[in-house]
Design a protein around this motif. Structure first.
Motif, PDB file in Angstrom:
ATOM      1  N   ALA A  18       0.829  -1.206   0.000  1.00 52.21           N
ATOM      2  CA  ALA A  18       0.000   0.000   0.000  1.00 52.21           C
ATOM      3  C   ALA A  18       0.864   1.257   0.000  1.00 52.21           C
ATOM      4  N   VAL A  19       1.950   1.231   0.765  1.00 59.61           N
ATOM      5  CA  VAL A  19       2.854   2.381   0.821  1.00 59.61           C
ATOM      6  C   VAL A  19       3.493   2.597  -0.551  1.00 59.61           C
ATOM      7  N   TYR A  20       3.885   1.505  -1.182  1.00 59.00           N
ATOM      8  CA  TYR A  20       4.524   1.593  -2.495  1.00 59.00           C
ATOM      9  C   TYR A  20       3.565   2.190  -3.524  1.00 59.00           C
ATOM     10  N   GLY A  21       2.350   1.680  -3.579  1.00 51.85           N
ATOM     11  CA  GLY A  21       1.367   2.187  -4.532  1.00 51.85           C
ATOM     12  C   GLY A  21       1.027   3.641  -4.274  1.00 51.85           C
ATOM     13  N   PHE A  22       0.858   4.005  -3.001  1.00 52.60           N
ATOM     14  CA  PHE A  22       0.557   5.390  -2.647  1.00 52.60           C
ATOM     15  C   PHE A  22       1.705   6.308  -3.063  1.00 52.60           C
ATOM     16  N   THR A  23       2.929   5.857  -2.831  1.00 47.47           N
ATOM     17  CA  THR A  23       4.094   6.667  -3.165  1.00 47.47           C
ATOM     18  C   THR A  23       4.217   6.867  -4.672  1.00 47.47           C
ATOM     19  N   MET A  24       3.929   5.825  -5.451  1.00 45.44           N
ATOM     20  CA  MET A  24       3.933   5.968  -6.905  1.00 45.44           C
ATOM     21  C   MET A  24       2.952   7.048  -7.355  1.00 45.44           C
ATOM     22  N   MET A  25       1.773   7.033  -6.740  1.00 46.62           N
ATOM     23  CA  MET A  25       0.767   8.032  -7.085  1.00 46.62           C
ATOM     24  C   MET A  25       1.238   9.435  -6.689  1.00 46.62           C
ATOM     25  N   LEU A  26       1.851   9.552  -5.501  1.00 46.32           N
ATOM     26  CA  LEU A  26       2.373  10.845  -5.055  1.00 46.32           C
ATOM     27  C   LEU A  26       3.362  11.420  -6.068  1.00 46.32           C
ATOM     28  N   LEU A  27       4.329  10.605  -6.476  1.00 48.33           N
ATOM     29  CA  LEU A  27       5.352  11.057  -7.409  1.00 48.33           C
ATOM     30  C   LEU A  27       4.740  11.517  -8.724  1.00 48.33           C
ATOM     31  N   LYS A  28       3.773  10.775  -9.213  1.00 49.88           N
ATOM     32  CA  LYS A  28       3.126  11.128 -10.474  1.00 49.88           C
ATOM     33  C   LYS A  28       2.342  12.431 -10.341  1.00 49.88           C
ATOM     34  N   LYS A  64      15.909  13.905   2.639  1.00 52.58           N
ATOM     35  CA  LYS A  64      14.957  13.433   3.646  1.00 52.58           C
ATOM     36  C   LYS A  64      14.130  12.256   3.128  1.00 52.58           C
ATOM     37  N   VAL A  65      13.947  12.210   1.805  1.00 48.72           N
ATOM     38  CA  VAL A  65      13.125  11.148   1.226  1.00 48.72           C
ATOM     39  C   VAL A  65      13.939   9.880   0.998  1.00 48.72           C
ATOM     40  N   LYS A  66      15.153  10.057   0.532  1.00 47.65           N
ATOM     41  CA  LYS A  66      15.969   8.902   0.134  1.00 47.65           C
ATOM     42  C   LYS A  66      16.160   7.881   1.259  1.00 47.65           C
ATOM     43  N   PRO A  67      16.507   8.304   2.498  1.00 45.42           N
ATOM     44  CA  PRO A  67      16.686   7.299   3.552  1.00 45.42           C
ATOM     45  C   PRO A  67      15.426   6.466   3.810  1.00 45.42           C
ATOM     46  N   LEU A  68      14.258   7.116   3.681  1.00 44.02           N
ATOM     47  CA  LEU A  68      13.008   6.376   3.886  1.00 44.02           C
ATOM     48  C   LEU A  68      12.807   5.353   2.781  1.00 44.02           C
ATOM     49  N   PHE A  69      13.100   5.723   1.526  1.00 45.24           N
ATOM     50  CA  PHE A  69      12.984   4.784   0.410  1.00 45.24           C
ATOM     51  C   PHE A  69      13.933   3.606   0.584  1.00 45.24           C
ATOM     52  N   VAL A  70      15.138   3.899   1.067  1.00 41.79           N
ATOM     53  CA  VAL A  70      16.122   2.834   1.302  1.00 41.79           C
ATOM     54  C   VAL A  70      15.612   1.896   2.395  1.00 41.79           C
ATOM     55  N   ASP A  71      15.066   2.492   3.471  1.00 42.12           N
ATOM     56  CA  ASP A  71      14.544   1.691   4.578  1.00 42.12           C
ATOM     57  C   ASP A  71      13.388   0.808   4.125  1.00 42.12           C
ATOM     58  N   LEU A 130       3.220   4.277   7.928  1.00 46.52           N
ATOM     59  CA  LEU A 130       4.290   4.405   6.932  1.00 46.52           C
ATOM     60  C   LEU A 130       3.888   5.376   5.825  1.00 46.52           C
ATOM     61  N   VAL A 131       2.603   5.350   5.445  1.00 40.89           N
ATOM     62  CA  VAL A 131       2.110   6.291   4.437  1.00 40.89           C
ATOM     63  C   VAL A 131       2.257   7.714   4.960  1.00 40.89           C
ATOM     64  N   ARG A 132       1.922   7.929   6.230  1.00 40.61           N
ATOM     65  CA  ARG A 132       2.081   9.256   6.832  1.00 40.61           C
ATOM     66  C   ARG A 132       3.548   9.674   6.822  1.00 40.61           C
ATOM     67  N   ASP A 133       4.449   8.708   7.108  1.00 43.24           N
ATOM     68  CA  ASP A 133       5.890   9.007   7.092  1.00 43.24           C
ATOM     69  C   ASP A 133       6.345   9.466   5.713  1.00 43.24           C
ATOM     70  N   VAL A 134       5.823   8.817   4.669  1.00 39.16           N
ATOM     71  CA  VAL A 134       6.188   9.200   3.300  1.00 39.16           C
ATOM     72  C   VAL A 134       5.730  10.631   3.025  1.00 39.16           C
ATOM     73  N   CYS A 135       4.506  10.956   3.400  1.00 44.17           N
ATOM     74  CA  CYS A 135       3.986  12.315   3.173  1.00 44.17           C
ATOM     75  C   CYS A 135       4.863  13.348   3.872  1.00 44.17           C
ATOM     76  N   LYS A 136       5.186  13.071   5.135  1.00 43.41           N
ATOM     77  CA  LYS A 136       5.988  14.027   5.907  1.00 43.41           C
ATOM     78  C   LYS A 136       7.389  14.174   5.325  1.00 43.41           C
ATOM     79  N   ALA A 137       7.962  13.080   4.814  1.00 44.93           N
ATOM     80  CA  ALA A 137       9.292  13.150   4.209  1.00 44.93           C
ATOM     81  C   ALA A 137       9.289  14.047   2.984  1.00 44.93           C
ATOM     82  N   PHE A 138       8.187  14.066   2.236  1.00 38.71           N
ATOM     83  CA  PHE A 138       8.068  14.935   1.067  1.00 38.71           C
ATOM     84  C   PHE A 138       7.682  16.372   1.441  1.00 38.71           C
ATOM     85  N   GLY A 139       7.413  16.606   2.732  1.00 46.54           N
ATOM     86  CA  GLY A 139       7.024  17.946   3.158  1.00 46.54           C
ATOM     87  C   GLY A 139       5.563  18.249   2.895  1.00 46.54           C
ATOM     88  N   ILE A 140       4.733  17.228   2.801  1.00 47.25           N
ATOM     89  CA  ILE A 140       3.299  17.390   2.546  1.00 47.25           C
ATOM     90  C   ILE A 140       2.560  17.402   3.876  1.00 47.25           C
TER      91      ILE A 140
END
Length: 864
Positions: A33-43, A265-272, A89-99
Motif C-alpha cells: 500500500a505504501v509503495y502504490g501510494f508513493t507511486m501516485m504521489l510522485l506522479k 529526507k526522502v531517500k533514507p526512507l525509500f532505502v529503509d 508508513l504512508v504518513r511518514d512518506v507524506c511528511k518526508a516529502f514535506g506534505i
C-alpha cells in the motif's frame, strides 16, 4: 496562481493495498500500500505542480455522523492487519516529502477536504480520491480526480463531466442521490429497492429529497409506498452523505505551502522501505545513485510446462461476481506470461484449464473457478495455495503475505522471483502487470513449500480429501445462489417500520421528550441525566449504552426493555430486511460467498451477505426465512441438520460410558444427563432439570465456569459449582478427556481434530491467568467444534458426489454450520431425503451413531 492539491489518504491507501500484490521488506513489514501510494504521489507532484499540498486521513472510527446513525459504516469488514499497519508508513512518506498531513477527531477525511476546498484563498483545487461522495464538492474552482482501476489511472470530474455523467444534475445534488439510493460501503440505508437509475430519475424531476416528499402524491404503486415509508431514512441518508465544510481546522493557507522536496529526507526512507526502483524517480537523483533496473523479458505461452503451472486472475476487490479481471498471469519454472483476458482464449491454455488430470495451481481456486465460469470456461483440476496454507494455522489470517512470511519468502518489489534466470518484459505503463507476474511466481514457489510442510504434519489427506474438493462444491453453491421473494421482505419492511414507529413513540413518552434513539450520545443524556439511572461505565466519548449496560439497567426502568427491543428490530430491519434486498442479483437470487480460510476451528463463514447469522431467536428473525424459496416452479426446499453433533463427538472422544450408552440407545441426552446428575429416573426429570442439564452439556464443551453457568441458569456460583462437580462425578470420562486435552496442548503447543486439523495455542503457558484460562478452554473446545466442522464439510463433499452420480436435478444451496439447505423438484424430495441422510449419517465412523434430521417446505421457514 495558488493551486491546492488534496488527497484522500484513507481511500488512496486502501486502493493501493488492493491494487498491488503483497510486498514486504527484509524485516517482514508489509509495504504494497505504501509503495502504490508513493507511486501516485510522485506522479501527481510531477503532473500537477501544486503550490499547496495536503493529505487528509480519518482520525477515528467514530465521528459526529454516528450520533445521527449508530450503524453508520457498520457493515464494513474489519480492515486487514496487513493494511492497517501501513497507514503510519504512508504518513511518514507524506511528511518526508514535506506534505501536510491532516486529521481531526470526530471528523472524516472527507470533511477536512471539503472545508479546505471551499477556502477562497486558493484559485484552483484538485481533489484525488476513490470515493464518489467527494464529487459533491465540484464547482468552478474544484476538480475531482476519481481513481479508477490500478493506482495511477484517474477520471477527471469537473462540472461539465459531472453533468454529463449524471444527466444534467449539479454536483451538490450527489447528496440527494445518496439520500435515495444509499451507500452500501458506508451502510447508509437510503430507500430499499431504489438504485442509481431510479434515484437519478426522481432527483432530475424534483431536484432534491425534500422536494420529492412535497410531491409524493405524484408517485404511483410500489414506488410511492417505498418512498413514503422511508422518508426518515431518506432524509437521514442525505444528512449522512453531506460533507461538512466548516471543520474547525486551525490552519492558514501558508501552512499548506508545498516546496520542492528535499531528496536527502526522502531517500533514507525509500532505502529503509526497500523501494529501490523508486529511488531513480526522485528529482536530483543520478542514474548511478538509483537502483539498477532489472532487464525483463516475457516468455511465450508455448514455453510453459503446464503440468506444473500457476494461473492467476487478478481483480481489485473481493466480490468475484461483480469485479472484472484486470490482469492474467501464467507462471511456471520457465518464467511468466502476463496479459489480459485474451490469454484465456489460447487453445493450449483452454485445454489446460479444462483438463482434470493436469491441475492448475491457483492462489484462490474458488475465485478462479467463478471468474472462469463468467468467461464460459470450467476449471476441472486445481490446487489452492490459500486453502493449503490455511491448514498451517497461521496467525493473523491466511493471505499470500502471511504464507510468504511463514517461509521467510520476500515479496519486495525488486525481488528476483522469476525462476532460475528467467526474465519477463512488461511495458512501463502496465506496472501492475509486473506485480501480477511476481505474485504468480510467488504462488508457484510457495505452493511447493506449503505442501511439503503439510506432508510433515500428516495433513496432506486433510487438504487433498477434504479442503481441496470442498472448494468446487462451494463454488457451485455460490454460483447457484438461493432465490429470494422480494415481496415477502417488502411486506416485513412495512410491518417492522410500523412497529419501530410505535416503539419510538412509546420510548419518547417514557423518556418525557423526543430524541434520536440511535444516537448513543443523546440516549446517554436521557438515561443517566434526565432519568437519573446509574451509569455503569463510561467511554472516551461519554456514557456507555452498550447492550451489556442496558441489560443491567433493565430492571430499573421500563424504557430500557423497549430500547433493547427497538435496537433488535432496528438491526433486523436495516441489516436483513432492507440489507438483503440490496444484494439480490438480477437473477432474483442472493449469491453469498463462503470463506474457507478464516476461522481457527475450521468452520465456514458466509459474507456479502452473511446468511449464517440471520437471527432466529426472535420470531421476526425467523420470519425472514420465509423470503427464501426454490428457484423453479414446482420445486421445494429441503433443510437437514445434524442432531447434537458436538455432544456425539464428545461421547466418542471422551469414551465416557454413560454418554456412549445414551446415544447408543437413542436416549434424549439432556434427559439422560439430568437423570444422572439429579439421581432420579428419566421419567422423574422435570423441564427445569432438563434445561439445566442442557446448559451444562453444551457449557462443558466450551469450558464453562461456575460464574458462566450461574449467569445462564440464574443460580448462585456455589450452586453452579456443585452442579459442575456432580456432572464430572457422573461423567468421569468427560473430565479425563478435558484434562488430557489441556495436557496435550501444553506438551505440543497445539491441538488437533479427528482429521488432523491443527490449532496452535501459544497462550497455554502464559503467566496471565485470563489468557491461560482462555487457552485451556480453547484446547478443550477446538477438537470437538473443529471435528464437527470437518464432518459437515466431508458430508457436503459426499452428498455432492452422490448427487452428481444420480439422475436427480436437486442441488445444494447453503450451509449454515450444521445445517444444509437443498432445492429440487417436488417429486424428487423423497429420493433426495434418503440420499442426503444416508451420506450425512455415514460420512465418518464414530463410536456413536450420527443422526441427520430434515424436512421439506416451500420456504426455508417451512422446513422447520
Amino acid at each position: 496562481m495558488n493551486k491546492l492539491l488534496l488527497l484522500d489518504g484513507n481511500s488512496l491507501t486502501y486502493r493501493a493495498f488492493f491494487a498491488l500484490p503483497p510486498m514486504s521488506d527484509a524485516s517482514g513489514r508489509n509495504t504494497n500500500a505504501v509503495y502504490g501510494f508513493t507511486m501516485m504521489l510522485l506522479k501527481l507532484m510531477e503532473d500537477e505542480q501544486p503550490t499547496h499540498f495536503a493529505v487528509a486521513f480519518d482520525a477515528s472510527k467514530k465521528t459526529f455522523r454516528h450520533d445521527t446513525y449508530a450503524e453508520y459504516k457498520g457493515g464494513r469488514e474489519k480492515t486487514p492487519g496487513e493494511l492497517r499497519e501501513q497507514f503510519p508508513l504512508v504518513r511518514d512518506v507524506c511528511k518526508a516529502f514535506g506534505i501536510s498531513v491532516l486529521e481531526l477527531n470526530q471528523y472524516e477525511a472527507d470533511d477536512i477536504i471539503g472545508t479546505l476546498s471551499k477556502n477562497k484563498s486558493f484559485d484552483q483545487v484538485t481533489v484525488v480520491t476513490g470515493d464518489k461522495d467527494l464529487l459533491q464538492l465540484i464547482d468552478d474552482r474544484v476538480t475531482v480526480y476519481l481513481t479508477k482501476r490500478g493506482i495511477t489511472d484517474v477520471e477527471t470530474m469537473n462540472e461539465a463531466a459531472f453533468k454529463e455523467r449524471y444527466e444534467g444534475l449539479a454536483p451538490i445534488q450527489m447528496i440527494d442521490l445518496k439520500g435515495l439510493m444509499g451507500d452500501k460501503s458506508d451502510n447508509i440505508p437510503g430507500i430499499p429497492g431504489v438504485g442509481e437509475k431510479t434515484a437519478l430519475k426522481l432527483i432530475t424531476k424534483y431536484g432534491s429529497v425534500e422536494a420529492l416528499y412535497e410531491h409524493t402524491d405524484e408517485l404511483k404503486g410500489k414506488q410511492k409506498e417505498k418512498v413514503e415509508a422511508n422518508e426518515r431514512e431518506a432524509k437521514m441518508s442525505k444528512q449522512l452523505a453531506t460533507i461538512h465544510t466548516s471543520v474547525p481546522i486551525d490552519l492558514s493557507p501558508d501552512e499548506l505551502v508545498f516546496h520542492p522536496y528535499d531528496v536527502s529526507k526522502v531517500k533514507p526512507l525509500f532505502v529503509d522501505l526497500q523501494f529501490k526502483s523508486l529511488l531513480g524517480k526522485l528529482s536530483g537523483t543520478t542514474e548511478e545513485e538509483s537502483a539498477p533496473k532489472q532487464e525483463l523479458q516475457q516468455i511465450d505461452i508455448g514455453q510453459h510446462d503446464l503440468s506444473k503451472a500457476v494461473l492467476l486472475l487478478e481483480q481489485l476487490q473481493d466480490d468475484y461476481f461483480e469485479e472484472d479481471v484486470i490482469g492474467v498471469a501464467i507462471a511456471s519454472d520457465a518464467g511468466v506470461t502476463v496479459g489480459q483476458l485474451d490469454l484465456l482464449q489460447d487453445e493450449r491454455v483452454r485445454a489446460w484449464v479444462e483438463e482434470e488430470t493436469q491441475p492448475t495451481i491457483c492462489l484462490d481456486a474458488k475465485q478462479t473457478i467463478i471468474q472462469l465460469k463468467r468467461q464460459g470456461l470450467t476449471l476441472r483440476g486445481y490446487e489452492d495455495l490459500l486453502v493449503a496454507g490455511y491448514l498451517l494455522n497461521l496467525s493473523g489470517g491466511t493471505t499470500l503475505s502471511s504464507i510468504a512470511a511463514h517461509f521467510s519468502y520476500s515479496l519486495t518489489e525488486d525481488e528476483a522471483v522469476y525462476g532460475k534466470g528467467a526474465k519477463i518484459h512488461i511495458p512501463e505503463q502496465v506496472i501492475l502487470h509486473r506485480h501480477i507476474g511476481e505474485k504468480a511466481f510467488a504462488v508457484l514457489t510457495l505452493f511447493q513449500r506449503v505442501t511439503d510442510e503439510l506432508n510433515q504434519n500428516e495433513q496432506t489427506a486433510l487438504y487433498e480429501e477434504l479442503e481441496r474438493p470442498l472448494v468446487s462444491v462451494l463454488a457451485e453453491m455460490e454460483w447457484a445462489g438461493i432465490h429470494v421473494d422480494v415481496s415477502t421482505l417488502q411486506e416485513m419492511e412495512v410491518d417492522l417500520r410500523e412497529r419501530l414507529n410505535q416503539l419510538e413513540k412509546s420510548i419518547h413518552e417514557l423518556a418525557g421528550e423526543p430524541f434520536n434513539i440511535n444516537s448513543p450520545k443523546q440516549l446517554g443524556v436521557i438515561l443517566f441525566e434526565k432519568l437519573g439511572l446509574p451509569p455503569v461505565k463510561k467511554t472516551k466519548t461519554g456514557y456507555s449504552t452498550a447492550a451489556d449496560v442496558l441489560e443491567k439497567l433493565a430492571p430499573m426502568h421500563p424504557v430500557i426493555e423497549k430500547i433493547m427491543h427497538y435496537r433488535e428490530l432496528g438491526k433486523l430491519q436495516s441489516t436483513y430486511v432492507e440489507g438483503l434486498q440490496k444484494v439480490i442479483k438480477e437473477d432474483g437470487k442472493i449469491h453469498t460467498r463462503y470463506t474457507q480460510t478464516l476461522t481457527q476451528t475450521g468452520r465456514l463463514s458466509s459474507v456479502n451477505p452473511n446468511l449464517q447469522n440471520i437471527p432466529i431467536r426472535l420470531e421476526e428473525g425467523r420470519r425472514i426465512r420465509k423470503a427464501f424459496t426454490a428457484s423453479e416452479p414446482d420445486w421445494l426446499l429441503y433443510a437437514v441438520d445434524y442432531s447434537q453433533i458436538e455432544l456425539r463427538i464428545m461421547a466418542h472422544m471422551s469414551q465416557d460410558e454413560k454418554m456412549l450408552a445414551a446415544f447408543l440407545h437413542d436416549e434424549d441426552i439432556h434427559t439422560s444427563t439430568a437423570a444422572n446428575v439429579f439421581k432420579v429416573s428419566p421419567e422423574e426429570v422435570t423441564s427445569l432439570m432438563r434445561r439445566q442439564a442442557k446448559a451444562v452439556n453444551f457449557g462443558i464443551i466450551y469450558g464453562i465456569s461456575d460464574y458462566g453457568l450461574s449467569q445462564n441458569l440464574g443460580i448462585t456460583r456455589k450452586e453452579a459449582q456443585t452442579f459442575i462437580d456432580t456432572y464430572f462425578e457422573q461423567f468421569p470420562g468427560v473430565k479425563t478427556f478435558m484434562d488430557a486435552a489441556i495436557e496435550r496442548a501444553r506438551e505440543h503447543g497445539y491441538v488437533e481434530t479427528m482429521l488432523k486439523r491443527r490449532r496452535n495455542i501459544p497462550d497455554i503457558h502464559s503467566r496471565n491467568f485470563n489468557l491461560r484460562g482462555f487457552a485451556e478452554r480453547t484446547a478443550i473446545n477446538t477438537p470437538i467444534q473443529g471435528t464437527a466442522a470437518d464432518i459437515i464439510k466431508k458430508a457436503m463433499i459426499d452428498v455432492d458426489r452422490t448427487l452428481q452420480a444420480s439422475d436427480l436435478k436437486s442441488r445444494l444451496l447453503l450451509q449454515v454450520h450444521d445445517e444444509l439447505i437443498f432445492e429440487g423438484p417436488k417429486d424428487e424430495m423423497d429420493a433426495l431425503e434418503s440420499l442426503v441422510k444416508q451420506a450425512m449419517e455415514h460420512t465418518v465412523t464414530l463410536d456413536v451413531p450420527l443422526r441427520a434430521d430434515g424436512s421439506v417446505g416451500e420456504t426455508w421457514f417451512d422446513t422447520k
